[in-house]
Scaffold this motif. Structure first.
Motif, PDB file in Angstrom:
ATOM      1  N   CYS A 249       0.819  -1.215   0.000  1.00 34.62           N
ATOM      2  CA  CYS A 249       0.000   0.000   0.000  1.00 34.62           C
ATOM      3  C   CYS A 249       0.858   1.272   0.000  1.00 34.62           C
ATOM      4  O   CYS A 249       0.328   2.371   0.046  1.00 34.62           O
TER       5      CYS A 249
ATOM      6  N   GLY B 237       2.414   2.201   5.713  1.00 33.80           N
ATOM      7  CA  GLY B 237       2.166   1.260   6.792  1.00 33.80           C
ATOM      8  C   GLY B 237       3.207   1.368   7.879  1.00 33.80           C
ATOM      9  O   GLY B 237       4.035   2.298   7.901  1.00 33.80           O
TER      10      GLY B 237
ATOM     11  N   GLU C 114       6.017  -1.112   9.882  1.00 30.13           N
ATOM     12  CA  GLU C 114       6.723  -2.386  10.042  1.00 30.13           C
ATOM     13  C   GLU C 114       7.878  -2.173  11.007  1.00 30.13           C
ATOM     14  O   GLU C 114       8.951  -1.727  10.626  1.00 30.13           O
TER      15      GLU C 114
ATOM     16  N   TRP D  64       1.604  -3.555   9.945  1.00 24.52           N
ATOM     17  CA  TRP D  64       0.255  -3.107   9.599  1.00 24.52           C
ATOM     18  C   TRP D  64       0.293  -2.248   8.354  1.00 24.52           C
ATOM     19  O   TRP D  64       1.208  -1.440   8.146  1.00 24.52           O
ATOM     20  N   SER D  65      -0.713  -2.433   7.511  1.00 25.17           N
ATOM     21  CA  SER D  65      -0.937  -1.580   6.356  1.00 25.17           C
ATOM     22  C   SER D  65      -2.412  -1.701   5.982  1.00 25.17           C
ATOM     23  O   SER D  65      -3.017  -2.763   6.181  1.00 25.17           O
TER      24      SER D  65
ATOM     25  N   GLN E 213      -3.811  -4.846   4.112  1.00 22.44           N
ATOM     26  CA  GLN E 213      -4.039  -6.155   4.726  1.00 22.44           C
ATOM     27  C   GLN E 213      -5.531  -6.470   4.865  1.00 22.44           C
ATOM     28  O   GLN E 213      -5.901  -7.632   5.066  1.00 22.44           O
TER      29      GLN E 213
END
Length: 409
Positions: free
Chosen positions: A348, A351, A353, A359-360, A363
């Motif tokens: 995307c 996010g 990491e 998380w993005s 997902q």
């Protein structure tokens, strides 16, 4: 044009809140008001004029993405500030519409009006500065901040001759998004510095048409590996998103141009086919399918069964498939492929990491969206992409070059 005009309504609301901050912090000085609204009138005129030029295809796609990104950079911080100011207005409204008594008489409405808090305006400005700074970094530097990730893959059936074989994967160049040849050269140099035995490119060379590659051929053709450079097509490579492609003849001309481009770059394009790599008496299969994805069926040209025909004797099968949704939908159940190399999601381009957090927003659409996934003794790797599309930047998900080392289990 109508939908662009509708876009101006929420923008005006956000700009009104932005003006409230400006007015409070500058004590309503006339020069600040003129400067603020003068700038935003130019923004509105640009937004209204943009679709007229874009419809005539007078704007290269990289400038379309950049324009869109700058608008986001201007208004997402205002959303953050608007939340703070909206909460303040809620409580101010309660107080202002409550009957206030003084000496037994109602205070006139203009006397009861509560001024906007300078502290809240400063807080809103500070909060807005965070996404503004982050997006500015993403647009100016983040999209060119290439990261090399190294991954070790242990395969039980790996022939001895391929112990320690190295593969560099790159994906999603979206070459028409780049306005800097130097940035592309930087990434290609980094790929070649890995000195891998194989290079895999897993699709989306362009955004819309093969002509985007023009001028970049001397750089992209520098990709070299001892055992070759293998590539597949992504959903953007077929010309199905290009408004200038109107007829079947247009489409065919574009597609032939795309095939010729891969050949001119010295890449072995795999179109639902495979090639056997040999080291002495040992061998493995490199398989490539055309695009196949769960969410973009109009560009599904992949045929996994056809691509795998004749590979039964190969002890290890490596598959290049652009869209990671293909892995769960067909690869796991319909083949004995050991490792699938994909891209498509870009993570995307936004996010988080860090250790313990991955998380993005992507997902919520793709279960496998970045990095290594395993099902039994079978693997999928989703590359985060080399280039960018839509948003002309990357924040928290840097462009990726992945280096794999194969080991025997």
């Amino acid at each position: 044009m109508a939908k662009w005009l509708l876009l101006l309504v929420p923008m005006l609301l956000l700009d009104y809140y932005g003006f409230q901050v400006s007015k409070t912090l500058t004590n309503g000085r006339s020069w600040a008001t003129t400067l603020y609204w003068g700038f935003h009138v130019m923004v509105y005129l640009s937004i209204m004029a943009f679709p007229l030029f874009h419809a005539r295809q007078e704007i290269p796609v990289r400038y379309v993405y950049l324009f869109f990104s700058l608008i986001l950079m201007l208004y997402i911080p205002k959303i953050a500030a608007g939340v703070i100011l909206g909460i303040e207005d809620f409580f101010r409204g309660i107080l202002q519409f409550t009957m206030i008594k003084k000496d037994g008489l109602a205070v006139p409405a203009d006397t009861a009006r509560i001024p906007r808090s300078k502290f809240i305006s400063q807080l809103a400005l500070g909060i807005a500065a965070l996404p503004f700074t982050g997006m500015a970094y993403a647009i100016v530097k983040g999209k060119y901040n290439f990261h090399v990730r190294k991954v070790s893959l242990t395969l039980e059936n790996l022939p001895k001759a391929f112990e320690g074989l190295t593969i560099t994967q790159v994906s999603d160049f979206h070459i028409g998004s780049f306005n800097s040849h130097d940035a592309v050269q930087k990434g290609i140099d980094l790929v070649n510095q890995q000195k891998s035995d194989l290079i895999f490119f897993t699709g989306d060379l362009v955004n819309k048409v093969a002509a985007e590659v023009r001028g970049f051929e001397p750089i992209l053709s520098q990709l070299k590996a001892r055992l070759g450079v293998y590539s597949v097509l992504g959903n953007h490579d077929y010309g199905d998103y290009a408004s200038e492609i109107q007829t079947d003849a247009d489409w065919e001309a574009h597609f032939q141009d795309m095939l010729a481009t891969h050949e001119s770059l010295g890449w072995r394009l795999l179109r639902n086919e495979h090639e056997i790599i040999r080291e002495g008496a040992d061998s493995l299969a490199v398989i490539g399918v055309e695009n196949w994805g769960r969410f973009n069926s109009h560009t599904n040209y992949g045929n996994l069964k056809q691509a795998c025909e004749g590979t039964a004797y190969a002890p290890v099968k490596l598959l290049l498939s652009h869209d990671p949704s293909h892995w769960e939908e067909e690869v796991l159940s319909g083949s004995d492929v050991d490792v699938t190399f994909s891209g498509h999601t870009h993570g995307c381009q936004f996010g988080i990491e860090i250790p313990g957090i991955k998380w993005s927003p992507v997902q919520y659409v793709y279960r496998q969206w970045a990095g290594l996934y395993q099902e039994g003794n079978r693997y999928l790797y989703v590359n985060r992409g080399f280039g960018f599309a839509g948003f002309s930047g990357r924040l928290g998900i840097p462009p990726e070059i992945t280096v794999f080392e194969l080991k025997r289990g």
